[in-house]
Design an enzyme around this catalytic site. Structure first.
Site, PDB file in Angstrom:
ATOM      1  CB  THR A 190      -0.576   0.230   1.566  1.00  0.00           C
ATOM      2  OG1 THR A 190      -1.374  -0.780   1.331  1.00  0.00           O
ATOM      3  CG2 THR A 190      -1.824   1.058   1.348  1.00  0.00           C
ATOM      4  CG  LEU A 220      -4.788  -9.292   1.129  1.00  0.00           C
ATOM      5  CD1 LEU A 220      -3.149 -10.418   2.321  1.00  0.00           C
ATOM      6  CD2 LEU A 220      -5.450 -10.579   0.939  1.00  0.00           C
ATOM      7  CE  LYS A 264      -5.067  -1.823   1.461  1.00  0.00           C
ATOM      8  NZ  LYS A 264      -4.373  -3.044   1.632  1.00  0.00           N
ATOM      9  N   GLY A 321     -18.755   0.927  18.072  1.00  0.00           N
ATOM     10  CA  GLY A 321     -18.522   0.829  19.220  1.00  0.00           C
ATOM     11  C   GLY A 321     -17.541   1.394  19.555  1.00  0.00           C
ATOM     12  CB  CYS A 344      -4.783  -1.581   7.163  1.00  0.00           C
ATOM     13  SG  CYS A 344      -3.744  -3.210   6.294  1.00  0.00           S
ATOM     14  NE  ARG A 398       0.615  -5.420  12.706  1.00  0.00           N
ATOM     15  CZ  ARG A 398       0.769  -5.284  11.335  1.00  0.00           C
ATOM     16  NH1 ARG A 398       2.466  -4.724  10.788  1.00  0.00           N
ATOM     17  NH2 ARG A 398       0.218  -5.970  10.646  1.00  0.00           N
TER      18      ARG A 398
END
Length: 441
Positions: free
Chosen positions: A126, A155, A209, A258, A265, A335
């Protein structure tokens, strides 16, 4: 086809295993010798459902092997996928492209004369728009007849094997018909199964992306902003989200109120997208993404504040159990984990915090050694004054609230993911609270 995958982190390991699974001969390349040894023995460096079995099968059949040698990679394949990471720069929100540049610079000199006419380098990392143009110049400095195309990955962690083998679309940005044709051939089993193929230029492929992730992040933060309005007005954000999602123009996906998003990402990508737009003098066009980021971060603090109110306004001498450490279920990735950010802030405010997660305890302990961890839910909740449900693992939805009530000191829970059954927990004597939801007890 013979292809190489340079970089065997999350994207690279999944891509390599899946390409071998659909029939290609694949060579994975990485500078990390320990990782290469683990992959060679069929052990991926992270948890992903189904990947370990697929990896072992591919290695056993001989369709997939691994090396640390770029020279071997150059001679092995005619198509080379760049799958290295692009972390957020420590100096700004921009993407750090050093690993991508190093992969191209390292590979290019080994694309020998007799390989020039067939070498295709394909970016999957990316990257900011315009990166392919810059990398083409670097590639041509050492291999003038090689070509570079861009093929972004889409993904979702925890679903990456499925997303690779049954993608919603394949996007390829190429400058020649030959490069596009080769990638159509490579992905033929997926295209034959009905996957749409979108051929375009490299710049558009790069943008797809980042634009997609920015839109998804915006949708999440929008419904969480509505949760703040619901808290102020007594409305119910879950009913609001359901009603909005019934509109076919909006749809229900990513309208899940939430704790917000995390991982490697969405947070990184919206910051990198904003930074790149500002470089073009177009910061105003994506200024809303800074608010998207701020809303997302604010959800974590709002969850901490709600927890503090439930323990009487002060955390010292209180024990808090945290269910979830991974940033999302079906992953061991911590992460930018919202769950760990909340847990650590509560610890910083003086509480004793014990964290449970089905897969991510080791990674969480390494990232946050000051926290305490438990290997089972009952131990994490033992004599707790408050339980926080922060990662929506299916195991947590299946908990018996009556049995858990006998373990805690005070049966009170914050459902920060809005996936527990409020009626079941309240009938078992629990006080249950969630952001954007009215009090029913």
């Amino acid at each position: 086809m013979h292809l190489t995958v340079i970089g065997t982190g999350y994207v690279g390991a999944v891509h390599a295993a899946c390409m071998a699974d659909i029939g290609h001969d694949v060579l994975g390349v990485d500078i990390d010798a320990e990782r290469i040894a683990a992959l060679t023995s069929g052990r991926p460096p992270f948890y992903e459902p189904g990947l370990s079995e697929m990896l072992m099968k591919a290695v056993d059949t001989g369709r997939l092997r691994f090396t640390t040698s770029l020279t071997e990679a150059a001679w092995f394949g005619d198509t080379h996928f760049i799958c290295v990471g692009t972390p957020q720069s420590s100096a700004s929100g921009a993407a750090d492209l050093r690993h991508v540049e190093a992969a191209v610079d390292g590979l290019a000199p080994y694309l020998k004369d007799d390989l020039y006419e067939r070498a295709l380098v394909v970016g999957k990392s990316t990257v900011p728009v315009g990166t392919a143009d810059r990398l083409t110049e670097r590639l041509h400095a050492a291999a003038p007849h090689a070509e570079l195309a861009w093929n972004p990955e889409f993904l979702r962690e925890g679903c990456a094997v499925r997303d690779t083998l049954r993608p919603e679309r394949i996007v390829v940005g190429a400058r020649s018909e030959q490069a596009e044709a080769r990638l159509r051939e490579l992905y033929a089993p997926l295209l034959d199964a009905g996957t749409p193929f979108i051929g375009t230029d490299p710049a558009t492929a790069e943008l797809v992306k980042l634009a997609s992730n920015s839109f998804l992040a915006t949708k999440i933060s929008f419904i969480n902003a509505m949760a703040e309005i619901c808290d102020a007005t007594g409305a119910d954000v879950l009913t609001l989200a359901e009603a909005m999602g019934r509109d076919s123009r909006i749809g229900p996906r990513f309208l899940a109120p939430g704790l917000g998003f995390g991982g490697s990402c969405l947070p990184k990508d919206i910051r990198a997208f904003t930074a790149r737009a500002e470089e073009f003098g177009l910061g105003d066009s994506v200024a809303f993404l800074r608010q998207v980021d701020e809303i997302n971060t604010r959800q974590r603090l709002r969850t901490v504040d709600l927890a503090q109110r439930l323990v009487g306004g002060s955390f010292p001498d209180r024990s808090v159990a945290v269910l979830g450490a991974a940033f999302k279920p079906h992953s061991d990735d911590v992460r930018d984990s919202p769950a760990l950010a909340v847990a650590d802030e509560i610890r910083r405010r003086g509480a004793r915090v014990r964290v449970h997660d089905p897969e991510a305890v080791d990674n969480a302990r390494a990232a946050h050694p000051a926290l305490q961890f438990a290997l089972d839910v009952a131990k994490a909740c033992e004599q707790a004054d408050l339980v926080l449900h922060l990662t929506e693992w299916p195991q947590y939805r299946e908990l018996d609230p009556a049995a858990l009530a006998t373990v805690v000191r005070t049966p009170a829970i914050v459902d920060a993911r809005n996936t527990l059954d409020p009626a079941a927990w309240r009938s078992a004597g629990w006080t249950l609270r969630a952001l954007g939801r009215p009090r029913l007890d």
